[in-house]
Design a protein around this motif. Sequence first.
Motif, PDB file in Angstrom:
ATOM      1  N   TYR F  21       0.844  -1.174   0.144  1.00 10.02           N
ATOM      2  CA  TYR F  21      -0.027   0.000   0.142  1.00 10.02           C
ATOM      3  C   TYR F  21       0.937   1.144   0.016  1.00 10.02           C
ATOM      4  O   TYR F  21       2.202   1.026   0.307  1.00 10.02           O
ATOM      5  CB  TYR F  21      -1.099   0.011   1.254  1.00 10.02           C
ATOM      6  N   GLU F  22       0.260   2.415  -0.272  1.00 10.48           N
ATOM      7  CA  GLU F  22       1.012   3.562  -0.507  1.00 10.48           C
ATOM      8  C   GLU F  22       0.761   4.678   0.600  1.00 10.48           C
ATOM      9  O   GLU F  22      -0.252   4.875   1.087  1.00 10.48           O
ATOM     10  CB  GLU F  22       0.388   4.173  -1.732  1.00 10.48           C
ATOM     11  N   TYR F  49       5.481   6.498  -1.121  1.00 12.68           N
ATOM     12  CA  TYR F  49       6.351   5.275  -0.851  1.00 12.68           C
ATOM     13  C   TYR F  49       5.511   3.983  -0.420  1.00 12.68           C
ATOM     14  O   TYR F  49       4.293   4.289   0.222  1.00 12.68           O
ATOM     15  CB  TYR F  49       7.672   5.392   0.053  1.00 12.68           C
ATOM     16  N   ASN F  80      17.740  14.221  -4.503  1.00 10.19           N
ATOM     17  CA  ASN F  80      18.252  12.887  -4.805  1.00 10.19           C
ATOM     18  C   ASN F  80      18.778  12.279  -3.265  1.00 10.19           C
ATOM     19  O   ASN F  80      18.579  11.250  -3.091  1.00 10.19           O
ATOM     20  CB  ASN F  80      19.137  12.662  -5.716  1.00 10.19           C
ATOM     21  N   CYS F  83      15.927  11.203  -1.074  1.00  7.89           N
ATOM     22  CA  CYS F  83      15.556   9.794  -1.584  1.00  7.89           C
ATOM     23  C   CYS F  83      16.556   8.636  -1.310  1.00  7.89           C
ATOM     24  O   CYS F  83      15.936   7.649  -0.578  1.00  7.89           O
ATOM     25  CB  CYS F  83      15.482   9.734  -3.087  1.00  7.89           C
ATOM     26  N   ASP F  84      17.617   9.201  -1.187  1.00  5.17           N
ATOM     27  CA  ASP F  84      19.042   8.151  -0.821  1.00  5.17           C
ATOM     28  C   ASP F  84      18.507   7.817   0.756  1.00  5.17           C
ATOM     29  O   ASP F  84      18.586   6.794   1.007  1.00  5.17           O
ATOM     30  CB  ASP F  84      20.211   8.670  -1.197  1.00  5.17           C
ATOM     31  N   VAL F  87      15.549   5.765   1.261  1.00  9.37           N
ATOM     32  CA  VAL F  87      15.845   4.312   0.692  1.00  9.37           C
ATOM     33  C   VAL F  87      16.695   3.454   1.458  1.00  9.37           C
ATOM     34  O   VAL F  87      16.248   2.359   2.048  1.00  9.37           O
ATOM     35  CB  VAL F  87      16.424   4.291  -0.693  1.00  9.37           C
ATOM     36  N   VAL F 112      12.093  15.198  -9.511  1.00 10.69           N
ATOM     37  CA  VAL F 112      11.244  14.098  -8.952  1.00 10.69           C
ATOM     38  C   VAL F 112      12.198  12.811  -9.271  1.00 10.69           C
ATOM     39  O   VAL F 112      12.659  12.613 -10.391  1.00 10.69           O
ATOM     40  CB  VAL F 112      10.250  13.751  -9.957  1.00 10.69           C
ATOM     41  N   ALA F 113      12.466  12.326  -7.999  1.00 13.85           N
ATOM     42  CA  ALA F 113      13.431  11.114  -7.922  1.00 13.85           C
ATOM     43  C   ALA F 113      12.763  10.005  -7.436  1.00 13.85           C
ATOM     44  O   ALA F 113      11.693  10.114  -6.573  1.00 13.85           O
ATOM     45  CB  ALA F 113      14.639  11.312  -7.078  1.00 13.85           C
ATOM     46  N   ARG F 114      12.811   8.790  -8.313  1.00 13.35           N
ATOM     47  CA  ARG F 114      12.224   7.424  -7.683  1.00 13.35           C
ATOM     48  C   ARG F 114      13.237   6.346  -7.427  1.00 13.35           C
ATOM     49  O   ARG F 114      14.219   6.158  -8.118  1.00 13.35           O
ATOM     50  CB  ARG F 114      11.205   7.043  -8.863  1.00 13.35           C
ATOM     51  N   HIS F 115      12.878   5.348  -6.629  1.00 11.26           N
ATOM     52  CA  HIS F 115      13.602   4.140  -6.605  1.00 11.26           C
ATOM     53  C   HIS F 115      12.596   2.953  -6.456  1.00 11.26           C
ATOM     54  O   HIS F 115      11.640   3.126  -5.809  1.00 11.26           O
ATOM     55  CB  HIS F 115      14.194   4.465  -5.135  1.00 11.26           C
ATOM     56  N   GLY F 116      13.059   1.991  -7.275  1.00 11.71           N
ATOM     57  CA  GLY F 116      12.287   0.856  -7.419  1.00 11.71           C
ATOM     58  C   GLY F 116      11.197   1.215  -8.311  1.00 11.71           C
ATOM     59  O   GLY F 116      10.770   2.443  -9.037  1.00 11.71           O
ATOM     60  N   ALA F 121      -0.545  -3.131  -8.610  1.00  7.37           N
ATOM     61  CA  ALA F 121      -1.828  -3.181  -7.941  1.00  7.37           C
ATOM     62  C   ALA F 121      -1.741  -1.435  -7.569  1.00  7.37           C
ATOM     63  O   ALA F 121      -2.852  -1.239  -7.284  1.00  7.37           O
ATOM     64  CB  ALA F 121      -2.142  -3.905  -6.811  1.00  7.37           C
ATOM     65  N   LEU F 122      -0.814  -0.564  -7.702  1.00 15.11           N
ATOM     66  CA  LEU F 122      -0.849   0.827  -7.288  1.00 15.11           C
ATOM     67  C   LEU F 122      -1.318   1.714  -8.472  1.00 15.11           C
ATOM     68  O   LEU F 122      -1.241   1.451  -9.201  1.00 15.11           O
ATOM     69  CB  LEU F 122      -0.011   0.972  -6.190  1.00 15.11           C
TER      70      LEU F 122
END
Lengths: 122, 122, 122, 122, 122, 122, 122, 122, 122, 122
Positions: F21-22, F49, F80, F83-84, F87, F112-116, F121-122
């Motif tokens: 879930y988010e 996340y 970033n 985010c690091d 994570v 906008v930084a993303r990981h994974g 389902a989301l």
Amino acid sequence: MPTSPSRDLQTFKNPKPDRPYEIRMECPEFTCVCPVTGQPDFATIRLTYVPAELCVELKSLKLYLWAFRDEGTFHEAVTNRICDDLVKLLQPRFMEVVGDFAVRGGIHTVVVARHGKRPDAL
Amino acid sequence: MPTSPSRDLQTFKNPKPDRPYEIRMECPEFTCVCPVTGQPDFATIRLTYVPAELCVELKSLKLYLWAFRDEGTFHEAVTNRICDDLVKLLQPRFMEVVGDFAVRGGIHTVVVARHGKRPDAL
Amino acid sequence: MPTSPSRDLQTFKNPKPDRPYEIRMECPEFTCVCPVTGQPDFATIRLTYVPAELCVELKSLKLYLWAFRDEGTFHEAVTNRICDDLVKLLQPRFMEVVGDFAVRGGIHTVVVARHGKRPDAL
Amino acid sequence: MPTSPSRDLQTFKNPKPDRPYEIRMECPEFTCVCPVTGQPDFATIRLTYVPAELCVELKSLKLYLWAFRDEGTFHEAVTNRICDDLVKLLQPRFMEVVGDFAVRGGIHTVVVARHGKRPDAL
Amino acid sequence: MPTSPSRDLQTFKNPKPDRPYEIRMECPEFTCVCPVTGQPDFATIRLTYVPAELCVELKSLKLYLWAFRDEGTFHEAVTNRICDDLVKLLQPRFMEVVGDFAVRGGIHTVVVARHGKRPDAL
Amino acid sequence: MPTSPSRDLQTFKNPKPDRPYEIRMECPEFTCVCPVTGQPDFATIRLTYVPAELCVELKSLKLYLWAFRDEGTFHEAVTNRICDDLVKLLQPRFMEVVGDFAVRGGIHTVVVARHGKRPDAL
Amino acid sequence: MPTSPSRDLQTFKNPKPDRPYEIRMECPEFTCVCPVTGQPDFATIRLTYVPAELCVELKSLKLYLWAFRDEGTFHEAVTNRICDDLVKLLQPRFMEVVGDFAVRGGIHTVVVARHGKRPDAL
Amino acid sequence: MPTSPSRDLQTFKNPKPDRPYEIRMECPEFTCVCPVTGQPDFATIRLTYVPAELCVELKSLKLYLWAFRDEGTFHEAVTNRICDDLVKLLQPRFMEVVGDFAVRGGIHTVVVARHGKRPDAL
Amino acid sequence: MPTSPSRDLQTFKNPKPDRPYEIRMECPEFTCVCPVTGQPDFATIRLTYVPAELCVELKSLKLYLWAFRDEGTFHEAVTNRICDDLVKLLQPRFMEVVGDFAVRGGIHTVVVARHGKRPDAL
Amino acid sequence: MPTSPSRDLQTFKNPKPDRPYEIRMECPEFTCVCPVTGQPDFATIRLTYVPAELCVELKSLKLYLWAFRDEGTFHEAVTNRICDDLVKLLQPRFMEVVGDFAVRGGIHTVVVARHGKRPDAL
């Protein structure tokens, strides 16, 4: 355009003539023609009035405003003319007509004409 | 429609009768019928009043407004009638009723009826 | 609810008592209980005041408003009571309390209580 | 914080001193520190003034507002202090300072300080 | 920039000189240059006026505003200058010019210049 | 700035570790310093996340973000880095950090930084 | 809080069980209590589900959500619990529960829990 | 316009080259000139890119966009040219340039140019 | 309510049957009655469909929706029924009906029924 | 209306034919006539296309849309016809035409016609 669109405006008796109350009507579907270039103009027309003995009938107002579709007229002139026509027809305690015109040459123009003084209670 | 919807309006004693304060109630779920065409009309009704001895009870106001569902009445008339019914019931220091009706013929109509003068402090 | 939530309100000295200036505080997290049905009510409470010698302390105001969580009270009564409590505490030049309540029965209710007259310069 | 941030405020001569006109400046990037908890506070500061002989220079105003970054001060105090500093500097016909602070404890606070009376024409 | 952009402003006769009515014009496409840094500035210019004998012609107003594109001028000065030029040209019953400038240094500036008093009926 | 703000981040056990879930958290009160000019920067930080075994504790996140107040860092680097840090701390199924910075030089920047990969389902 | 608020949830038979269609329900009047500090929390709860054999009855859902009023629970836990209770009750084709919580410590938190996969046609 | 505005664009090393993350920059202060009529055009320029080894430096981007002030160019051409210049400079994983132009002839035009494919994770 | 409001729905031949294009119609003036309490319900009904051989005629659709005014029906049932009636009448490539109902018990309900799959090109 | 308004549409060569990019044009000033009642209709027309070799020239598009002013045509027909005319003229990679029509009979209608498939990169 008919020679006199105002001929077609209909009225009905104000159901509460002893109370100075306000009626506001907004018509976003107004179009006329620029008398110089012949190009169409678009506007929203807003009325606010305090009736005396008479109110303007909704359907005839719609037809009256539609009758400007092929008429060549300037922003300042048409707003004042609608005000004059409605004042002559209704003899209201107060009348305001706003013509809010679409952008031309990067400029957005609004014209506000009023007749009489808004009653204190309003 | 019942002959007299106003019969059903309930009141309660103003809990602060010495202070001229304002109560605003907005009901977006109002519908009546056009007396000419029989077509339904939809409106938001907004009340603003300064109570004297009495306040209007919320649930009975809801039922009162629902009672117009099958009544044929014009925009100007129904707004003034609601104002009259509430003034008669509450004898308030000030009352305003606004009927904000859905678009018909490309025109959006708002009717504003007031009774008395809004106290200076408000 | 505690017998007297107002006991907990704290004040601090107005840092600029010679200037009639305005303080506005909005709390969207107010809940109380309907004294008839026992159902929860939700509201946003807005204060506007012109302090004299004292200002209300933020954290104690938060706790004061939270104390209504289990109290049964009507919209008109609770708005006026908050106004009374704050006027008694602060003796301000001007005080306004607005209770903006969630929809019940399709009707949205707002109650506006004021004490004193807003200074001309404001 | 510097002992006196106001030392750094610069002015320039009003280019139209005979006309009472209005200047509005909005700075959404204001931060100071709560003197009790040491936690940062955030606000938007809005100025509206009618200059007499002097106007405040934009860049020095930015630096003046930045200088509160490490200063511990209450909402009511800092809004009045900015008003005082600017009034002393500019001797304006009218000055209003609004401090619009971020939510704390579920409550949103706005402080409005004014000096002088807004000229009639404005 | 031409030495005098105002030379190019055209007028037409007010079609309703006996009625004090309002004309509002908004131009979001205004740019000039900072006289200190040489960097471009951007603004929306809004006019509101009550004509006497003359109205300003739309196309010439567009060209007049475009003529500031390469001119170095401060926010306060250019807003007052446009007001002065239009007052001199039109001799209106009332004139307001608003210059709403893009953010510089985190600060958003608006300048409001007025000439004369808005007539009571407006 | 402390050598390592991330040291202070606290976690708690995910109450529903078997469901992807988010969690979204928005902090509009972020400020740091430009490493070149020393001028303050302001931003809204938004996290989204999908937790695995751990969630970030709200109060420690607030303190972590506050710790950047005196740190010199570029927009791209600080987004970033947050985010690091998150994570490394949470080992989440998915993490997104958005830094939405106030206008500088007439330009509004968002990083906008993303990981994974966001679970299907989301 | 009752030991098990879910006991009170009522259902009715899905009137169109062969069509995978979507039902969305938004309740802005949700409050619970922080299990650490005892302070009230406020949220808007949003459900989206695709029913199989059963739909949740509106009034019982209202009462179910009200039952959290005095319960101490974290944001992440309560959102997942509501999802679990409704999934157990309805055995839906798809269920999403969003908990959108009021600002705490300057941070706005939203939790999104989902069960099953939204059907392709939706 | 300078023969080659792109000469002035500066870069800095991407602080996180191994992560495909997104940078968005919006500049509402763009103006150029219609190559046919010589009239000024106004636009908002929006960039979205996923950097590889290099990022564009904010101040040089501002100056680069300002350099179009006196250049005659069509909407479609200038949007694609900015995209080409930035792609050549940055060799990004993905680049999008949006030119959102002010109304001309009653028509609002937006041009969207892209280079490469937005990475799946974004 | 008439036994079968769908009898009155009129169609006209799709003017472009070879192109899968979309028609969206929004009617904010829908009212029916709660079958349990007899209280009126209010909704906005939104249709989106991709026609095959037939389109629904606007005026007959208006009359069809008005015919629910005195019918007792639940939110989920009436939305699916409108979808069924229109699918039977039009045999469209795709049909979606959204019923967006006014708040009851503090909860806002939306029901979304679809038939068929939206064509890829749409 | 001219027998064939499309005769007047002008094109220019796409300045970047190798890149599939998007052009969006919105015209809120469209009016035609109901072929049954003769009453005026009003709409906003929105185009989105990906050019191949040719782009549509802005001024001729304006004149083309104005030419429908006196033409009697249904909503579904005119939207598809504009799409057909532009597809024939431009042979684009993708074309979408949206006709967003003013409320009639309490119903707001939008028609969306598309030709081709939007390229993956867009």
